[in-house]
Design a protein around this motif. Sequence first.
Motif, mmCIF file in Angstrom:
data_model
loop_
_atom_site.group_PDB
_atom_site.id
_atom_site.type_symbol
_atom_site.label_atom_id
_atom_site.label_comp_id
_atom_site.label_asym_id
_atom_site.label_seq_id
_atom_site.Cartn_x
_atom_site.Cartn_y
_atom_site.Cartn_z
ATOM 1 N N MET A 229 -26.862 71.415 73.019
ATOM 2 C CA MET A 229 -25.631 72.058 72.600
ATOM 3 C C MET A 229 -25.637 72.510 71.144
ATOM 4 O O MET A 229 -24.772 73.292 70.728
ATOM 5 C CB MET A 229 -24.446 71.096 72.801
ATOM 6 C CG MET A 229 -24.112 70.762 74.239
ATOM 7 S SD MET A 229 -23.372 72.144 75.141
ATOM 8 C CE MET A 229 -24.815 72.728 76.040
ATOM 9 N N PHE A 230 -26.622 72.062 70.351
ATOM 10 C CA PHE A 230 -26.550 72.265 68.912
ATOM 11 C C PHE A 230 -27.842 72.869 68.385
ATOM 12 O O PHE A 230 -28.930 72.566 68.878
ATOM 13 C CB PHE A 230 -26.294 70.925 68.207
ATOM 14 C CG PHE A 230 -25.104 70.183 68.742
ATOM 15 C CD1 PHE A 230 -23.820 70.549 68.388
ATOM 16 C CD2 PHE A 230 -25.269 69.128 69.630
ATOM 17 C CE1 PHE A 230 -22.723 69.881 68.898
ATOM 18 C CE2 PHE A 230 -24.183 68.443 70.135
ATOM 19 C CZ PHE A 230 -22.898 68.832 69.765
ATOM 20 N N PRO A 231 -27.737 73.740 67.354
ATOM 21 C CA PRO A 231 -28.948 74.285 66.721
ATOM 22 C C PRO A 231 -29.670 73.209 65.926
ATOM 23 O O PRO A 231 -29.147 72.119 65.696
ATOM 24 C CB PRO A 231 -28.391 75.389 65.807
ATOM 25 C CG PRO A 231 -26.990 74.965 65.508
ATOM 26 C CD PRO A 231 -26.500 74.270 66.755
ATOM 27 N N ALA A 232 -30.872 73.542 65.501
ATOM 28 C CA ALA A 232 -31.721 72.537 64.858
ATOM 29 C C ALA A 232 -31.117 71.998 63.572
ATOM 30 O O ALA A 232 -31.227 70.805 63.283
ATOM 31 C CB ALA A 232 -33.108 73.136 64.578
ATOM 32 N N ASP A 233 -30.454 72.860 62.777
ATOM 33 C CA ASP A 233 -29.936 72.401 61.492
ATOM 34 C C ASP A 233 -28.642 71.604 61.629
ATOM 35 O O ASP A 233 -28.145 71.062 60.634
ATOM 36 C CB ASP A 233 -29.704 73.590 60.554
ATOM 37 C CG ASP A 233 -28.698 74.585 61.122
ATOM 38 O OD1 ASP A 233 -28.477 74.559 62.350
ATOM 39 O OD2 ASP A 233 -28.132 75.374 60.350
ATOM 40 N N PHE A 234 -28.090 71.507 62.854
ATOM 41 C CA PHE A 234 -26.865 70.731 63.068
ATOM 42 C C PHE A 234 -27.045 69.711 64.190
ATOM 43 O O PHE A 234 -26.109 69.006 64.535
ATOM 44 C CB PHE A 234 -25.709 71.685 63.420
ATOM 45 C CG PHE A 234 -24.338 71.074 63.300
ATOM 46 C CD1 PHE A 234 -23.696 70.983 62.075
ATOM 47 C CD2 PHE A 234 -23.693 70.579 64.415
ATOM 48 C CE1 PHE A 234 -22.440 70.421 61.968
ATOM 49 C CE2 PHE A 234 -22.428 70.016 64.321
ATOM 50 C CZ PHE A 234 -21.804 69.935 63.085
ATOM 51 N N ARG A 235 -28.241 69.618 64.737
ATOM 52 C CA ARG A 235 -28.449 68.827 65.956
ATOM 53 C C ARG A 235 -28.218 67.343 65.725
ATOM 54 O O ARG A 235 -27.622 66.663 66.571
ATOM 55 C CB ARG A 235 -29.860 69.066 66.484
ATOM 56 C CG ARG A 235 -30.137 68.454 67.850
ATOM 57 C CD ARG A 235 -31.396 69.058 68.413
ATOM 58 N NE ARG A 235 -31.227 70.479 68.614
ATOM 59 C CZ ARG A 235 -32.239 71.357 68.561
ATOM 60 N NH1 ARG A 235 -33.459 70.947 68.297
ATOM 61 N NH2 ARG A 235 -32.023 72.648 68.746
#
Length: 304
Positions: A229-235
């Motif tokens: 559900m989340f991109p790498a910089d917010f995972r």
Amino acid sequence: TDAFQELQSARLSEHSAGGASDADRSSSISDEEQSGDACASSRADSNVDEAPWPGSGDNETSLSAGGHSDEERDVISKAAPQSSTWRSNLRGILLAFVVGAAVHSCNYLPLYLAAWLRKRVGFSSQASLSLSAVTKLVQLLMTWPVSYVGDRFGCTATMLAGGVGCAVMAMPALFLVLASAGGAGAEGFGTEQGPPASAYIVSFVLLAVLFPVVVAFYLVPSTLYLTSMFPADFRGRGAGIGLGLSSLAGGFTPLICSALASRAEWLPGLFVTALAVPSLAALWWSRGAAKSGQLRVFQRAWLF
């Protein structure tokens, strides 16, 4: 006198030879300068027809301090990854919470079943705790086959199958265990008499084997769903908050089930079923939204 004249003539000849060499050197230097001017002139003439480099001095595009033109800087800024914000990932956190709450509720259910079997069915503490231990052992063994199914058919399809199985099976399983024990609860057995052997068999088959198998299909792929559900910089932040909220909701399952069981023995099963409904709805929506492009999936979108 003759010797002096010969010495003077020798000096004059040396001076004339040195002057000739200086003239030759100056003539050579002049020729080199002329050839260099000719080469520079030819290069300048050849560059007249060439197209100017982007940002090489054109009035419309000026070089920035970093050596890039405005056009190049725009391309670089568009290609650079944009940092994620809390608002842009709020939907992912909400989905992780709604889906994960029912998953962790089913996962924590065996903790409650140990007390439920002891109070409502008449199991001894050793028997009820042994059933909970077998439940977790079965979940561990199911990790490998469920992981294969998730890699083969996708995490949402696997979780939908497991979630539907948990919702359908929870309440009937409790009914069958109560019926096998005579339906009278712990008070129906004497102080020395325990539940019949059929109660142990039904409880272990339904609650310690079949139900954990179904829960594994719901639980094991949930980690991939959560992180997708989340991109790498917010995972890390997104998955951590979603997991924490869903675990908090699942952690209250034993407390809520104990309160419901004081009213009716089968109400804990109804609670698990009711909690699975919004989770299954969110999974179904996620599956369709990912295919239509409404929901962006950041990990293995082709299997989502």
